[in-house]
Design a protein around this motif. Sequence first.
Motif, PDB file in Angstrom:
ATOM      1  N   UNK A 102     -60.176 -47.045 -27.986  1.00  0.00           N
ATOM      2  CA  UNK A 102     -59.979 -45.804 -28.732  1.00  0.00           C
ATOM      3  C   UNK A 102     -60.269 -45.920 -30.229  1.00  0.00           C
ATOM      4  N   UNK A 103     -59.950 -47.055 -30.923  1.00  0.00           N
ATOM      5  CA  UNK A 103     -60.259 -47.086 -32.359  1.00  0.00           C
ATOM      6  C   UNK A 103     -61.756 -46.943 -32.648  1.00  0.00           C
ATOM      7  N   UNK A 104     -62.597 -47.594 -31.829  1.00  0.00           N
ATOM      8  CA  UNK A 104     -64.033 -47.515 -32.055  1.00  0.00           C
ATOM      9  C   UNK A 104     -64.536 -46.084 -31.846  1.00  0.00           C
ATOM     10  N   UNK A 105     -63.985 -45.384 -30.850  1.00  0.00           N
ATOM     11  CA  UNK A 105     -64.368 -43.990 -30.621  1.00  0.00           C
ATOM     12  C   UNK A 105     -63.923 -43.105 -31.777  1.00  0.00           C
ATOM     13  N   UNK A 106     -62.701 -43.337 -32.263  1.00  0.00           N
ATOM     14  CA  UNK A 106     -62.181 -42.543 -33.378  1.00  0.00           C
ATOM     15  C   UNK A 106     -63.018 -42.776 -34.638  1.00  0.00           C
ATOM     16  N   UNK A 107     -63.345 -44.034 -34.917  1.00  0.00           N
ATOM     17  CA  UNK A 107     -64.122 -44.360 -36.111  1.00  0.00           C
ATOM     18  C   UNK A 107     -65.497 -43.706 -36.056  1.00  0.00           C
ATOM     19  N   UNK A 108     -66.154 -43.787 -34.904  1.00  0.00           N
ATOM     20  CA  UNK A 108     -67.479 -43.178 -34.767  1.00  0.00           C
ATOM     21  C   UNK A 108     -67.405 -41.667 -34.960  1.00  0.00           C
ATOM     22  N   UNK A 109     -66.393 -41.030 -34.364  1.00  0.00           N
ATOM     23  CA  UNK A 109     -66.239 -39.592 -34.517  1.00  0.00           C
ATOM     24  C   UNK A 109     -65.898 -39.181 -35.937  1.00  0.00           C
ATOM     25  N   UNK A 110     -65.061 -40.000 -36.589  1.00  0.00           N
ATOM     26  CA  UNK A 110     -64.666 -39.714 -37.974  1.00  0.00           C
ATOM     27  C   UNK A 110     -65.872 -39.812 -38.911  1.00  0.00           C
ATOM     28  N   UNK A 111     -66.686 -40.848 -38.738  1.00  0.00           N
ATOM     29  CA  UNK A 111     -67.878 -41.000 -39.581  1.00  0.00           C
ATOM     30  C   UNK A 111     -68.831 -39.834 -39.385  1.00  0.00           C
ATOM     31  N   UNK A 112     -69.001 -39.403 -38.145  1.00  0.00           N
ATOM     32  CA  UNK A 112     -69.908 -38.285 -37.882  1.00  0.00           C
ATOM     33  C   UNK A 112     -69.374 -36.983 -38.471  1.00  0.00           C
ATOM     34  N   UNK A 113     -68.039 -36.788 -38.393  1.00  0.00           N
ATOM     35  CA  UNK A 113     -67.445 -35.529 -38.860  1.00  0.00           C
ATOM     36  C   UNK A 113     -67.349 -35.439 -40.372  1.00  0.00           C
ATOM     37  N   UNK A 150     -45.767 -43.809 -44.081  1.00  0.00           N
ATOM     38  CA  UNK A 150     -45.503 -43.170 -42.798  1.00  0.00           C
ATOM     39  C   UNK A 150     -45.868 -44.150 -41.694  1.00  0.00           C
ATOM     40  N   UNK A 151     -45.059 -44.172 -40.652  1.00  0.00           N
ATOM     41  CA  UNK A 151     -45.321 -45.013 -39.494  1.00  0.00           C
ATOM     42  C   UNK A 151     -45.422 -44.108 -38.272  1.00  0.00           C
ATOM     43  N   UNK A 152     -46.583 -44.101 -37.639  1.00  0.00           N
ATOM     44  CA  UNK A 152     -46.835 -43.232 -36.503  1.00  0.00           C
ATOM     45  C   UNK A 152     -47.054 -44.080 -35.252  1.00  0.00           C
ATOM     46  N   UNK A 153     -46.047 -44.212 -34.377  1.00  0.00           N
ATOM     47  CA  UNK A 153     -46.252 -44.969 -33.131  1.00  0.00           C
ATOM     48  C   UNK A 153     -47.212 -44.200 -32.214  1.00  0.00           C
ATOM     49  N   UNK A 154     -48.311 -44.831 -31.859  1.00  0.00           N
ATOM     50  CA  UNK A 154     -49.310 -44.186 -31.015  1.00  0.00           C
ATOM     51  C   UNK A 154     -49.098 -44.493 -29.539  1.00  0.00           C
ATOM     52  N   UNK A 155     -48.732 -45.729 -29.236  1.00  0.00           N
ATOM     53  CA  UNK A 155     -48.500 -46.149 -27.854  1.00  0.00           C
ATOM     54  C   UNK A 155     -47.671 -47.423 -27.869  1.00  0.00           C
ATOM     55  N   UNK A 156     -47.294 -47.886 -26.689  1.00  0.00           N
ATOM     56  CA  UNK A 156     -46.480 -49.097 -26.581  1.00  0.00           C
ATOM     57  C   UNK A 156     -47.148 -50.074 -25.616  1.00  0.00           C
ATOM     58  N   UNK A 157     -47.047 -51.359 -25.948  1.00  0.00           N
ATOM     59  CA  UNK A 157     -47.690 -52.405 -25.161  1.00  0.00           C
ATOM     60  C   UNK A 157     -46.654 -53.371 -24.589  1.00  0.00           C
ATOM     61  N   UNK A 158     -46.951 -53.914 -23.416  1.00  0.00           N
ATOM     62  CA  UNK A 158     -46.092 -54.943 -22.841  1.00  0.00           C
ATOM     63  C   UNK A 158     -46.312 -56.275 -23.570  1.00  0.00           C
ATOM     64  N   UNK A 159     -45.355 -57.186 -23.402  1.00  0.00           N
ATOM     65  CA  UNK A 159     -45.447 -58.495 -24.039  1.00  0.00           C
ATOM     66  C   UNK A 159     -45.676 -59.595 -23.006  1.00  0.00           C
ATOM     67  N   UNK A 279     -57.036 -39.217 -29.400  1.00  0.00           N
ATOM     68  CA  UNK A 279     -57.650 -40.260 -28.586  1.00  0.00           C
ATOM     69  C   UNK A 279     -56.649 -40.924 -27.648  1.00  0.00           C
ATOM     70  N   UNK A 280     -55.361 -40.966 -28.044  1.00  0.00           N
ATOM     71  CA  UNK A 280     -54.354 -41.626 -27.200  1.00  0.00           C
ATOM     72  C   UNK A 280     -53.447 -40.626 -26.484  1.00  0.00           C
ATOM     73  N   UNK A 281     -53.744 -39.351 -26.622  1.00  0.00           N
ATOM     74  CA  UNK A 281     -52.962 -38.359 -25.882  1.00  0.00           C
ATOM     75  C   UNK A 281     -52.334 -37.268 -26.703  1.00  0.00           C
ATOM     76  N   UNK A 282     -52.291 -37.469 -28.042  1.00  0.00           N
ATOM     77  CA  UNK A 282     -51.838 -36.406 -28.933  1.00  0.00           C
ATOM     78  C   UNK A 282     -50.346 -36.176 -28.980  1.00  0.00           C
ATOM     79  N   UNK A 283     -49.531 -37.117 -28.481  1.00  0.00           N
ATOM     80  CA  UNK A 283     -48.080 -36.883 -28.438  1.00  0.00           C
ATOM     81  C   UNK A 283     -47.307 -37.676 -29.473  1.00  0.00           C
ATOM     82  N   UNK A 284     -48.009 -38.496 -30.272  1.00  0.00           N
ATOM     83  CA  UNK A 284     -47.309 -39.363 -31.226  1.00  0.00           C
ATOM     84  C   UNK A 284     -46.666 -38.553 -32.343  1.00  0.00           C
TER      85      UNK A 284
END
Length: 289
Positions: A102-113, A150-159, A279-284
């Motif tokens: 998702x970061x690579x997709x966001x970066x590409x879209x941000x640069x284009x926009x 600001x801290x925006x939790x986008x998702x959670x990962x297992x350890x 990109x991650x679901x829009x719920x953060x």
Amino acid sequence: MGIELHHLRGFLALADEKHFTRAAKRMNVSQPTLSRNIKRLEELLGRRLLERTTRQVHLTAEGESLYEQLRFLIPRLEAVLRPQADDETFRVGFAWGFPTGWPQEVIAGFEEATGLSVRVHRHDAKLAGVDTGDTDVAILRGRIRAPDVEVLPLLHERRVAAVSTRSELAGREEISWQEIAELGLVINEVSGTTDLADWPVGNQPGVSVVCRNFDEWLEAVAANKGVGVVPEFVGRQHIHSFVSFLTIPDAPLVPLNLVYSRPGGHPLIPRFVAMAQGAVGGTAQAVDA
């Protein structure tokens, strides 16, 4: 008062490193020069900032108080004084383990926009340069606590647990969170995602090695100095021939966050944040740090 910026920068470096030789190297000065600057700062302030021994440096209560103020003020002052680049870029920082997908997709879209170029850079610091003005947005894991961000939790990962291939644990497939509490832990105190606060008070693991970046942490685990705990994505990569990974079914999840300055940062931060949320679901939801 006669206090100059190099006095304060030297004090900050020493407070971070807790070691005159490393701090002097970081400041690109000799150790005697750094010692004189610190002594001069104490004289000008009329306060003792350090307790020195033959091997270690500890901050006094006055030193801790000064450090807590200066570690945010000085980097911001330097950012204001730093010459601006001719070509504006949007800077995305990380401390280690930049995510894929998702970061690579966001970066590409941000640069284009926006028409801006995005530069991704690693910064071995807790906030990956957000607090010093070197980064506009950082992608960081773990619990983030700092003023004015600001801290925006986008998702959670297992350890997963990282162990040396020489460890008696290496032949296992999993380990419990409680078992880890009975072992020696290798901790990355700067950019790591696991610390003793992840276990209940009175039932915490011992610390066998304290490191300051991911590479040091990895080598300590490989050398069988202790057990490490990292997000699951690390275990999916072949990062070291002498490190194995065990699942931890009952481990608490690790948040993956966007971290950025409160009002006063880059004007396009909200655009990048919105695209990341999408990109991650829009719920953060952003939380206070």
